[in-house]
Structures are given as structure tokens and as C-alpha cells.
Design a protein around this motif. Structure first.
Motif, short mmCIF file in Angstrom:
data_model
loop_
_atom_site.label_atom_id
_atom_site.label_comp_id
_atom_site.label_asym_id
_atom_site.label_seq_id
_atom_site.Cartn_x
_atom_site.Cartn_y
_atom_site.Cartn_z
N GLN A 189 5.81 -6.63 -8.43
CA GLN A 189 5.85 -8.01 -8.49
C GLN A 189 7.42 -8.51 -8.36
O GLN A 189 7.47 -9.62 -7.67
CB GLN A 189 5.44 -8.58 -9.86
N TRP A 190 8.25 -7.91 -8.93
CA TRP A 190 9.80 -8.06 -8.91
C TRP A 190 9.96 -8.18 -7.29
O TRP A 190 10.67 -8.97 -6.83
CB TRP A 190 10.70 -7.23 -9.60
N ILE A 191 9.56 -6.97 -6.69
CA ILE A 191 9.71 -6.65 -5.26
C ILE A 191 9.13 -8.10 -4.56
O ILE A 191 9.94 -8.51 -3.43
CB ILE A 191 9.23 -5.57 -4.63
N ILE A 192 7.96 -8.14 -4.41
CA ILE A 192 7.22 -9.22 -3.84
C ILE A 192 8.00 -10.45 -4.09
O ILE A 192 8.03 -11.65 -3.06
CB ILE A 192 5.73 -9.20 -4.48
N ALA A 193 8.46 -10.77 -5.26
CA ALA A 193 9.02 -12.20 -5.81
C ALA A 193 10.34 -12.15 -4.99
O ALA A 193 10.57 -13.35 -4.22
CB ALA A 193 9.20 -12.34 -7.10
N ARG A 194 11.10 -11.14 -4.83
CA ARG A 194 12.47 -11.38 -3.98
C ARG A 194 12.04 -11.50 -2.60
O ARG A 194 12.79 -12.30 -2.02
CB ARG A 194 13.37 -10.07 -4.36
N ARG A 195 11.09 -10.80 -2.06
CA ARG A 195 10.75 -10.91 -0.73
C ARG A 195 10.40 -12.30 -0.20
O ARG A 195 10.66 -12.87 0.49
CB ARG A 195 9.57 -9.92 -0.19
#
Length: 173
Positions: free
Chosen positions: A109-115
Motif C-alpha cells: 500500500q505504501w508503494i501504491i500510494a507513492r506511485r
């Protein structure tokens, strides 16, 4: 913050920051600039830990900081997976997930949010009007434009196309 000056690391970190500022152009042009950034983060972490009197940062804290920086540097890569992240840090995927769990955050979720944040900002820029939504999605690591649009709508309450139109209209007011 008032206790920072009492730390034996204060002068070291202060000199480091001054040197970074003074030589910013040369440092950012160097291929090792990202490593300098990681080292700077760790110095700042050490200073804060020292000033708080909490002792030393744990190896897990340091490793998690390195993992987060690695993700930031590779956020646009669609092949950025937990397996690749773990391999880059010589740990197992299970250990990676354990670190994230103890830090109370979901790696995925952190990666998706940053993207999504990166795509959101990019779509608002004037040059984004000439680029397709699918191309922007790919530039931010999303291989499926439909998945990107669903995630974007969930995060921001509107489609990427609608957001780009709104941002474009606001620029021309």
C-alpha cells in the motif's frame, strides 16, 4: 529539538548539512548522490536518537530506512516487488514483511500510494496534457491502466482524466 545541541553528533551533522548545501550542484551531479542522501538520513536519525537519549537506532530501524530509500529511488519501476526489495537488502521476503509489520505499515500500500502521488502531481503539470493517461500510469510503475484508474479514483475521488482536466482549467483561469 532543543536538545539537539547537547548531542555529541550535533556539530558533525551541522557541518555535513552546510557542506551539502555549499556543494549541492557538484554532489547532485555525481552518480553516488543517492548514497549521500541515504547517509544523510542516517546521520539525521542518529542525531535525533542521540538527542532524545534513546540510545542507538536499532539495526531494524536502519534497515527499514534503507528499504524506504531504495523504494523511493525505484518507485517508477514496474518490477519493484517485495522479492526484489528483499534481494537488494540481502534479506528474505518474510523478514522484509516482518520489518514492515513491526513498523505498522503495508509495503504494498505504501508503494501504491507513492506511485499514485507521483502520478497525481505529474498529471497536473502542463506537459502532461500531451501524454496519455496510460503512459503516465506506466511511467509510475502501473502496468495496467484500468487498475491505475481504479486505484486513482479510490485515492482521490475522481479519475485521472478528470483530475488532469481540472488542473488544466485551474492553470488557465
Amino acid at each position: 529539538a532543543p536538545r539537539l545541541r547537547t548531542s555529541p553528533l550535533h556539530e558533525l551533522v551541522a557541518r555535513h548539512i552546510v557542506d551539502l548545501f555549499r556543494d549541492a550542484d557538484r554532489i547532485t551531479a555525481d552518480p553516488a548522490a543517492a548514497t549521500v542522501g541515504t547517509g544523510s538520513i542516517e546521520l539525521a536519525r542518529a542525531l535525533l536518537t542521540s538527542a532524545a537519549g534513546a540510545g542507538h537506532a536499532t539495526p531494524a530501524d536502519t534497515l527499514l530506512a534503507q528499504i524506504r530509500e531504495y523504494v523511493r529511488q525505484n518507485i517508477r519501476d514496474p518490477d519493484l516487488t517485495p522479492t526484489r526489495i528483499a534481494a537488494a537488502h540481502n534479506i528474505s521476503v518474510r523478514h522484509l514483511y516482518g520489518l514492515c509489520e513491526r513498523a505498522r505499515f503495508s509495503l504494498e500500500q505504501w508503494i501504491i500510494a507513492r506511485r499514485l502521488d507521483g502520478a497525481f502531481e505529474e498529471l497536473a503539470r502542463p506537459d502532461a496534457a500531451r501524454r496519455s493517461i496510460a503512459a503516465t500510469a506506466r511511467r509510475w510503475g502501473f502496468s495496467d491502466p484500468a487498475h491505475f484508474t481504479r486505484r486513482f479514483r479510490t485515492a482521490y475521488g475522481l479519475t485521472p482524466r478528470d483530475w488532469r482536466s481540472i488542473a488544466h482549467e485551474e492553470r488557465h483561469r
